[in-house]
Scaffold this motif. Structure first.
Motif, PDB file in Angstrom:
ATOM      1  N   PHE A   1       0.796  -1.062  -0.282  1.00  0.00           N
ATOM      2  CA  PHE A   1       0.056  -0.149   0.024  1.00  0.00           C
ATOM      3  C   PHE A   1       0.938   1.420   0.002  1.00  0.00           C
ATOM      4  CE2 PHE A   1      -2.848   2.999   2.542  1.00  0.00           C
ATOM      5  CZ  PHE A   1      -3.759   3.011   1.469  1.00  0.00           C
ATOM      6  N   GLU A   2       0.534   2.368  -0.675  1.00  0.00           N
ATOM      7  CA  GLU A   2       1.158   3.368  -0.710  1.00  0.00           C
ATOM      8  C   GLU A   2       0.448   4.449   0.147  1.00  0.00           C
ATOM      9  OE1 GLU A   2       3.416   2.433  -4.920  1.00  0.00           O
ATOM     10  OE2 GLU A   2       2.348   4.101  -4.830  1.00  0.00           O
ATOM     11  N   TYR A   3       0.772   5.144   1.093  1.00  0.00           N
ATOM     12  CA  TYR A   3       0.074   6.270   1.888  1.00  0.00           C
ATOM     13  C   TYR A   3       0.838   7.371   1.668  1.00  0.00           C
ATOM     14  CZ  TYR A   3      -1.602   9.285   5.392  1.00  0.00           C
ATOM     15  OH  TYR A   3      -2.240  10.345   5.871  1.00  0.00           O
ATOM     16  N   PHE A   4      -0.062   8.503   1.184  1.00  0.00           N
ATOM     17  CA  PHE A   4       0.507   9.687   0.925  1.00  0.00           C
ATOM     18  C   PHE A   4      -0.122  10.672   1.753  1.00  0.00           C
ATOM     19  CE2 PHE A   4       0.943   7.645  -3.378  1.00  0.00           C
ATOM     20  CZ  PHE A   4       2.240   8.297  -3.799  1.00  0.00           C
ATOM     21  N   PRO A   5       0.454  11.721   2.249  1.00  0.00           N
ATOM     22  CA  PRO A   5       0.044  12.442   3.490  1.00  0.00           C
ATOM     23  C   PRO A   5      -1.181  13.380   2.949  1.00  0.00           C
ATOM     24  CG  PRO A   5       2.510  12.487   3.670  1.00  0.00           C
ATOM     25  CD  PRO A   5       1.775  11.593   2.343  1.00  0.00           C
ATOM     26  N   ASN A   6      -2.295  13.716   3.729  1.00  0.00           N
ATOM     27  CA  ASN A   6      -3.321  14.193   3.234  1.00  0.00           C
ATOM     28  C   ASN A   6      -4.209  13.871   2.274  1.00  0.00           C
ATOM     29  OD1 ASN A   6      -3.256  16.189   5.590  1.00  0.00           O
ATOM     30  ND2 ASN A   6      -1.434  17.153   4.704  1.00  0.00           N
ATOM     31  N   SER A   7      -3.934  12.638   1.777  1.00  0.00           N
ATOM     32  CA  SER A   7      -4.873  12.459   0.550  1.00  0.00           C
ATOM     33  C   SER A   7      -6.331  11.541   0.832  1.00  0.00           C
ATOM     34  CB  SER A   7      -3.953  11.079  -0.201  1.00  0.00           C
ATOM     35  OG  SER A   7      -3.653  10.158   0.616  1.00  0.00           O
ATOM     36  N   LEU A   8      -6.422  11.503   2.095  1.00  0.00           N
ATOM     37  CA  LEU A   8      -7.558  11.047   2.666  1.00  0.00           C
ATOM     38  C   LEU A   8      -8.230  11.568   3.946  1.00  0.00           C
ATOM     39  CD1 LEU A   8      -6.394   7.043   3.042  1.00  0.00           C
ATOM     40  CD2 LEU A   8      -8.092   8.077   1.139  1.00  0.00           C
ATOM     41  N   GLU A   9      -9.654  11.680   3.946  1.00  0.00           N
ATOM     42  CA  GLU A   9      -9.951  11.950   5.387  1.00  0.00           C
ATOM     43  C   GLU A   9      -9.553  11.083   6.606  1.00  0.00           C
ATOM     44  OE1 GLU A   9     -14.024  13.463   5.386  1.00  0.00           O
ATOM     45  OE2 GLU A   9     -13.861  14.591   3.184  1.00  0.00           O
ATOM     46  N   LEU A  10     -10.051   9.772   6.153  1.00  0.00           N
ATOM     47  CA  LEU A  10      -9.968   8.685   7.056  1.00  0.00           C
ATOM     48  C   LEU A  10      -9.217   7.306   6.506  1.00  0.00           C
ATOM     49  CD1 LEU A  10     -10.869   7.534   9.590  1.00  0.00           C
ATOM     50  CD2 LEU A  10     -12.919   6.827   8.740  1.00  0.00           C
ATOM     51  N   LEU A  11      -8.392   7.070   7.133  1.00  0.00           N
ATOM     52  CA  LEU A  11      -7.819   5.406   6.973  1.00  0.00           C
ATOM     53  C   LEU A  11      -8.064   4.617   7.984  1.00  0.00           C
ATOM     54  CD1 LEU A  11      -5.972   3.762   5.107  1.00  0.00           C
ATOM     55  CD2 LEU A  11      -4.063   4.878   6.456  1.00  0.00           C
TER      56      LEU A  11
ATOM     57  N   MET B   1       1.948  10.125  12.824  1.00  0.00           N
ATOM     58  CA  MET B   1       2.110  10.500  14.044  1.00  0.00           C
ATOM     59  C   MET B   1       3.268  11.341  14.154  1.00  0.00           C
ATOM     60  SD  MET B   1      -0.412   9.593  15.784  1.00  0.00           S
ATOM     61  CE  MET B   1      -1.273   9.626  14.413  1.00  0.00           C
ATOM     62  N   GLU B   2       4.138  11.168  13.373  1.00  0.00           N
ATOM     63  CA  GLU B   2       5.465  12.040  13.410  1.00  0.00           C
ATOM     64  C   GLU B   2       5.248  13.041  12.304  1.00  0.00           C
ATOM     65  OE1 GLU B   2       8.892  10.036  12.527  1.00  0.00           O
ATOM     66  OE2 GLU B   2       8.669   8.512  14.340  1.00  0.00           O
ATOM     67  N   ASP B   3       3.976  13.152  11.681  1.00  0.00           N
ATOM     68  CA  ASP B   3       3.963  14.381  10.384  1.00  0.00           C
ATOM     69  C   ASP B   3       2.883  15.193  11.135  1.00  0.00           C
ATOM     70  OD1 ASP B   3       3.942  16.057   8.458  1.00  0.00           O
ATOM     71  OD2 ASP B   3       3.463  14.517   6.903  1.00  0.00           O
ATOM     72  N   LYS B   4       2.933  16.146  11.793  1.00  0.00           N
ATOM     73  CA  LYS B   4       2.029  16.961  12.125  1.00  0.00           C
ATOM     74  C   LYS B   4       1.233  17.749  11.336  1.00  0.00           C
ATOM     75  CE  LYS B   4       3.101  15.841  16.342  1.00  0.00           C
ATOM     76  NZ  LYS B   4       2.250  14.729  16.864  1.00  0.00           N
ATOM     77  N   ARG B   5       1.749  17.966  10.091  1.00  0.00           N
ATOM     78  CA  ARG B   5       1.074  18.374   9.058  1.00  0.00           C
ATOM     79  C   ARG B   5       0.018  17.571   8.226  1.00  0.00           C
ATOM     80  NH1 ARG B   5       6.427  19.625   5.693  1.00  0.00           N
ATOM     81  NH2 ARG B   5       6.763  17.350   6.434  1.00  0.00           N
ATOM     82  N   ASP B   6       0.077  16.468   8.545  1.00  0.00           N
ATOM     83  CA  ASP B   6      -0.868  15.419   8.027  1.00  0.00           C
ATOM     84  C   ASP B   6      -2.069  15.410   8.674  1.00  0.00           C
ATOM     85  OD1 ASP B   6      -2.159  13.474   6.835  1.00  0.00           O
ATOM     86  OD2 ASP B   6      -0.366  11.960   6.779  1.00  0.00           O
ATOM     87  N   ASN B   7      -3.270  15.848   8.267  1.00  0.00           N
ATOM     88  CA  ASN B   7      -4.742  15.860   8.839  1.00  0.00           C
ATOM     89  C   ASN B   7      -5.675  14.604   8.701  1.00  0.00           C
ATOM     90  OD1 ASN B   7      -4.387  18.724   9.577  1.00  0.00           O
ATOM     91  ND2 ASN B   7      -4.729  19.268   7.541  1.00  0.00           N
ATOM     92  N   THR B   8      -4.688  13.512   8.105  1.00  0.00           N
ATOM     93  CA  THR B   8      -5.628  12.471   7.899  1.00  0.00           C
ATOM     94  C   THR B   8      -5.929  11.770   9.376  1.00  0.00           C
ATOM     95  OG1 THR B   8      -4.495  11.768   5.880  1.00  0.00           O
ATOM     96  CG2 THR B   8      -5.649   9.666   7.134  1.00  0.00           C
ATOM     97  N   ARG B   9      -7.209  11.328   9.648  1.00  0.00           N
ATOM     98  CA  ARG B   9      -7.824  10.461  10.751  1.00  0.00           C
ATOM     99  C   ARG B   9      -7.390   8.819  10.760  1.00  0.00           C
ATOM    100  NH1 ARG B   9     -12.491  10.191  11.908  1.00  0.00           N
ATOM    101  NH2 ARG B   9     -13.575  11.165  10.016  1.00  0.00           N
ATOM    102  N   ILE B  10      -6.740   8.284  11.601  1.00  0.00           N
ATOM    103  CA  ILE B  10      -6.656   6.895  11.451  1.00  0.00           C
ATOM    104  C   ILE B  10      -7.610   6.260  12.464  1.00  0.00           C
ATOM    105  CG2 ILE B  10      -5.092   5.130  11.858  1.00  0.00           C
ATOM    106  CD1 ILE B  10      -2.848   6.618  10.592  1.00  0.00           C
ATOM    107  N   LYS B  11      -8.219   5.078  12.041  1.00  0.00           N
ATOM    108  CA  LYS B  11      -8.802   4.376  12.982  1.00  0.00           C
ATOM    109  C   LYS B  11      -8.246   2.910  12.761  1.00  0.00           C
ATOM    110  CE  LYS B  11     -12.269   2.716  15.560  1.00  0.00           C
ATOM    111  NZ  LYS B  11     -12.777   3.137  16.776  1.00  0.00           N
ATOM    112  N   LEU B  12      -7.774   2.438  14.063  1.00  0.00           N
ATOM    113  CA  LEU B  12      -7.299   1.266  14.024  1.00  0.00           C
ATOM    114  C   LEU B  12      -8.106   0.181  14.921  1.00  0.00           C
ATOM    115  CD1 LEU B  12      -4.863  -1.062  13.927  1.00  0.00           C
ATOM    116  CD2 LEU B  12      -4.015  -0.108  15.957  1.00  0.00           C
ATOM    117  N   VAL B  13      -8.501  -1.120  14.245  1.00  0.00           N
ATOM    118  CA  VAL B  13      -9.394  -1.666  14.950  1.00  0.00           C
ATOM    119  C   VAL B  13      -8.513  -3.142  14.910  1.00  0.00           C
ATOM    120  CG1 VAL B  13     -11.244  -3.603  14.842  1.00  0.00           C
ATOM    121  CG2 VAL B  13     -11.478  -0.946  13.848  1.00  0.00           C
ATOM    122  N   TYR B  14      -8.073  -3.573  16.058  1.00  0.00           N
ATOM    123  CA  TYR B  14      -6.839  -4.681  16.316  1.00  0.00           C
ATOM    124  C   TYR B  14      -7.336  -5.684  17.043  1.00  0.00           C
ATOM    125  CZ  TYR B  14      -1.828  -6.028  17.453  1.00  0.00           C
ATOM    126  OH  TYR B  14      -0.848  -6.856  17.472  1.00  0.00           O
ATOM    127  N   TYR B  15      -7.170  -6.837  16.724  1.00  0.00           N
ATOM    128  CA  TYR B  15      -7.682  -8.049  17.424  1.00  0.00           C
ATOM    129  C   TYR B  15      -6.347  -8.774  18.121  1.00  0.00           C
ATOM    130  CZ  TYR B  15      -8.765 -12.767  18.419  1.00  0.00           C
ATOM    131  OH  TYR B  15      -8.854 -14.107  19.134  1.00  0.00           O
TER     132      TYR B  15
END
Length: 778
Positions: free
Chosen positions: A615-625, A645-659
């Motif tokens: 997968f190729e993640y680009f900062p600010n390309s998504l509202e939600l990942l 987390m290290e890029d404060k300019r990135d506004n993408t929200r991340i939801k982690l569902v972890y089993y």
């Protein structure tokens, strides 16, 4: 005229056997040669296998010594024709040998022998034009070679012959690229050779189109360290992976021969031999308990335990029922012998010759009744032995645990009972092995539940699929599913050779290249769990970055014994973690790369290249990942989370569902929870298989209910990507849930090489696939 009194006693060493007498063995079925072979095998069981069975059970040790001992009697090549150095024996003899090993020796060894016999039959079935197979068969006993099968799949449950987790591609006329993920292979990592089954290169979503390949011990990855079971401790069962490029001389039969191989060899021999094992275990329990009840006396009533009518009733029922099943085994084995002219393997040069297939309905009944009877007998014998049976030193407890395996071992008794019931009522076609028949009654019933709007939507979708099939059009990008390792690709992996300039003005060169290998030095390694370690490698310059985007994976290569061995990794370090690349590996019991990485020390060098897909993640390309992960699948998700987390300019929200299975198995728990506490862009939902006291998170495997709560479907599809990171079982289960929740297929990206196959299985063969870029740019 001979009478039952004239039957000579069965011997145990120099003394008479203390279990059931020869009066209750169907010896009239055996030739004099087979009787002598059985006597030698019983003696081998007495002096070696039986004592070693106790050790194997206590220590989860693979019984290699027992298998080597079988070679001394020529039993590894029992079915191999005499012209090829084997014993050339019958199926009747084979059933006797399997039962004898389980009864007098070691049930784990008997089950391993069952799998060995099934793979030998599979090779004999198609040996005629293969010098490689003939050479192997000739060396079985001489070189003490043990084989096994890997036909199962982790994602298909009862339909274990549906290979959702395999793929094959022709590289040229003489080579094929394989990837096979099998579940619960007996002798995984311990066998010397394997017959594996995969889909064929021209698969076309037809699960009857399978092929069989021969691979060797140093060509598989296996993990049996986690093997922990109620019984059959010596089996060393576990998942198995085969990946690589192989010559077509590894084919066992032609392409597409897998279904015939199942019906003519794998099923008949597994069902015959495993049923003999369950019969042997039932007899072993009766032998052991007879020894006890005929010697144990109750002084207060001047009676032996065997003098009680209740105990006599127990034995009367157990002996009669077990010998009924043994009789069924005898007539089926004899029928198979007659039909195949005593295993004349030369006749299979005709690819359509399949005499054993006829006996499948009878073999289903045999396995069902043998496993059912064994379950009942071991319970009854525990009752007959009383409190003494609970003492491990008597040995009944071990046999009871081993005997329970028959009911659940695939095909499980529930599956077989349904097979028998369906075919007896509606004929063989009712089973629909390959899932090709349309159940119009169910379709019409379900359509009746739909309202006009729902019917209209369904009609539109079906019309689109029909148009695509009629014109052979695909809704996907032409590059998709052309790359074996990176099936979601819509273009080559993103790579920029240009340096990155950070706000401090420093220039950072990419450390890796996609088309050439770079040698990197191991800086340090540390344990993540007792079976997983982190490896940090130095880049050539301390200012270098990886050259990857968050989410991409790389490839490592090591040369061992003149052969290149490669593995794909998702780094857990963010791309701009300058000067270092961190990898995490979960060690396997058997596997060249696992052993090599275990031996690595700081200062050692390994070759890297990348990016290699993912997968190729680009900062600010998504509202939600939304990242859905299980177990070790957290590694690709972790890299993306760290990068965001290290890029404060990135506004993408991340939801982690972890089993995770348990609280202690949540990987990187402190780091992840720390991010979530400090940064509102990250929201984590943990769910556990076993929850501790005062746990306020989720409980249970990730299912439709959990995804319904946790996946925000209000975000436009173009700005919301759902990424699945886990094994085949998790991936397929989540896909079914997401489809139920009407999540569009093009929103979902799956890590791993089976992603497209899994998507097509759940969403249909004309499914529109996700691209591999978070910005959806082609």
């Amino acid at each position: 005229m001979a009478t039952p009194k004239d039957i000579p006693p069965k011997m145990w060493g120099k003394s008479e056997f203390w279990g059931l007498s020869a009066l209750y063995d169907p010896d009239w079925c055996l030739t004099e040669c087979q009787k002598k072979l059985r006597a030698s095998l019983i003696e081998l069981c007495r002096i070696k296998m039986r004592p070693h069975a106790i050790h194997c059970d206590k220590t989860y040790t693979y019984p290699r010594e027992n298998l080597d001992a079988l070679a001394s009697l020529g039993l590894l090549g029992l079915l191999v024709p005499k012209s090829m150095g084997g014993l050339g024996e019958t199926n009747q003899c084979l059933a006797m040998v399997s039962e004898t090993i389980a009864r007098y020796g070691c049930p784990s060894t008997a089950m391993i022998y069952t799998m060995h016999t099934a793979v030998v039959a599979t090779l004999l079935y198609r040996h005629h034009h293969s010098p490689r197979i003939v050479d192997l068969l000739k060396r079985l006993d001489r070189d003490k070679l043990v084989g096994t099968l890997s036909y199962s799949d982790p994602a298909t449950g009862g339909h274990f012959w549906f290979h959702l987790s395999s793929k094959a591609r022709m590289m040229d006329d003489n080579t094929v690229k394989l990837l096979k993920y099998g579940s619960w292979a007996t002798s995984a990592g311990f066998a010397d050779f394997y017959a594996i089954q995969t889909v064929s290169p021209d698969f076309g979503q037809d699960y009857s189109n399978m092929s069989v390949f021969l691979v060797y011990k140093d060509e598989i990855r296996a993990n049996t360290d986690d093997w922990s079971a109620l019984g059959m401790h010596g089996n060393q069962s576990g998942p198995l992976i085969v990946e690589g490029i192989f010559s077509t001389d590894r084919l066992v039969g032609p392409f597409g021969d897998g279904a015939m191989s199942n019906d003519e060899c794998v099923d008949p021999y597994f069902l015959l031999c495993s049923s003999s094992c369950w019969n042997g275990i039932a007899l072993a329990c009766m032998d052991l308990v007879k020894k006890h009840v005929t010697r144990k006396s109750h002084a207060d009533v001047a009676m032996r335990v065997c003098d009680y009518p209740t105990i006599q009733d127990y034995f009367g029922d157990a002996v009669a029922e077990t010998n009924t099943v043994r009789s069924l085994c005898v007539i089926i084995a004899q029928g198979m012998d007659a039909a195949s002219e005593n295993n004349d393997w030369s006749k299979h040069i005709d690819l359509e010759y399949a005499p054993r297939c006829f006996y499948l309905p009878w073999l289903w009944q045999l396995k069902y009744t043998a496993a059912k009877n064994c379950n009942e007998v071991v319970d009854t014998m525990l009752h007959a032995m009383g409190g003494s049976g609970y003492k491990t030193e008597f040995g009944l407890e071990r046999l009871l645990r081993d005997g329970k395996a028959g009911w659940v071992m695939g095909p499980s008794n529930e599956v077989l009972r349904q097979f028998i019931g369906k075919t007896s009522l509606m004929g063989m076609d009712a089973i629909d092995y390959w899932d090709k028949k349309v159940n119009e009654r169910s379709i019409n019933h379900e359509l009746g539940k739909m309202n006009l709007c729902e019917k209209k939507k369904l009609a539109e979708r079906l019309a689109l699929e029909v148009a695509q099939e009629e014109t052979n059009q695909s809704p996907n990008h032409p590059f998709q599913d052309t790359d074996f390792e990176n099936p979601f690709n819509t273009c080559t992996p993103h790579y920029s050779p240009k340096p990155v300039v950070t706000p401090d003005g420093k220039s950072h060169q990419p450390a890796l290249k996609p088309s050439s290998w770079i040698r990197l030095k191991l800086h340090s390694k540390s344990d993540v769990t007792d079976k997983m370690s982190s490896f940090v490698f130095d880049t050539p310059q301390p200012t270098d970055y990886t050259g990857l985007l968050a989410g991409q994976y790389l490839e490592v290569q090591v040369m061992l014994e003149g052969r290149a061995n490669t593995r794909f990794f998702s780094p857990v370090s963010p791309p701009e973690d300058f000067g270092r690349i961190e990898l995490v590996m979960r060690f396997e019991t058997s596997g060249i790369m696992s052993k090599y990485f275990k031996s690595l020390q700081p200062g050692d060098m390994i070759e890297f290249r990348g990016p290699s897909g993912g997968f190729e993640y680009f900062p600010n390309s998504l509202e939600l990942l939304t990242l859905v992960a299980s177990g070790g699948g957290i590694t690709p998700a972790l890299q993306i989370i760290r990068a965001v987390m290290e890029d404060k300019r990135d506004n993408t929200r991340i939801k982690l569902v972890y089993y995770s299975d348990t609280y202690s198995e949540i990987l990187y728990r402190d780091e992840l929870d720390s991010y979530a506490e400090k940064d509102p862009r990250l929201d984590i939902s943990h769910t556990l298989g076993e929850v501790p006291e005062n746990w306020d998170g989720g409980e249970g495997f990730i299912d439709t209910g959990i995804l319904d709560r946790e996946v925000d479907r209000s975000v436009p599809a173009a700005k919301h990507k759902i990424v699945l990171c886990g094994g085949p079982t998790m991936a397929v289960a989540c896909l079914h849930s997401l489809r139920t929740l009407q999540v569009a297929s093009e929103q979902i990206f799956l890590y791993g090489q089976f992603g497209v196959e899994q998507m097509k299985t759940v969403y249909g063969k004309n499914v529109k696939l996700s691209g591999h870029r978070s910005d959806n740019v082609l």
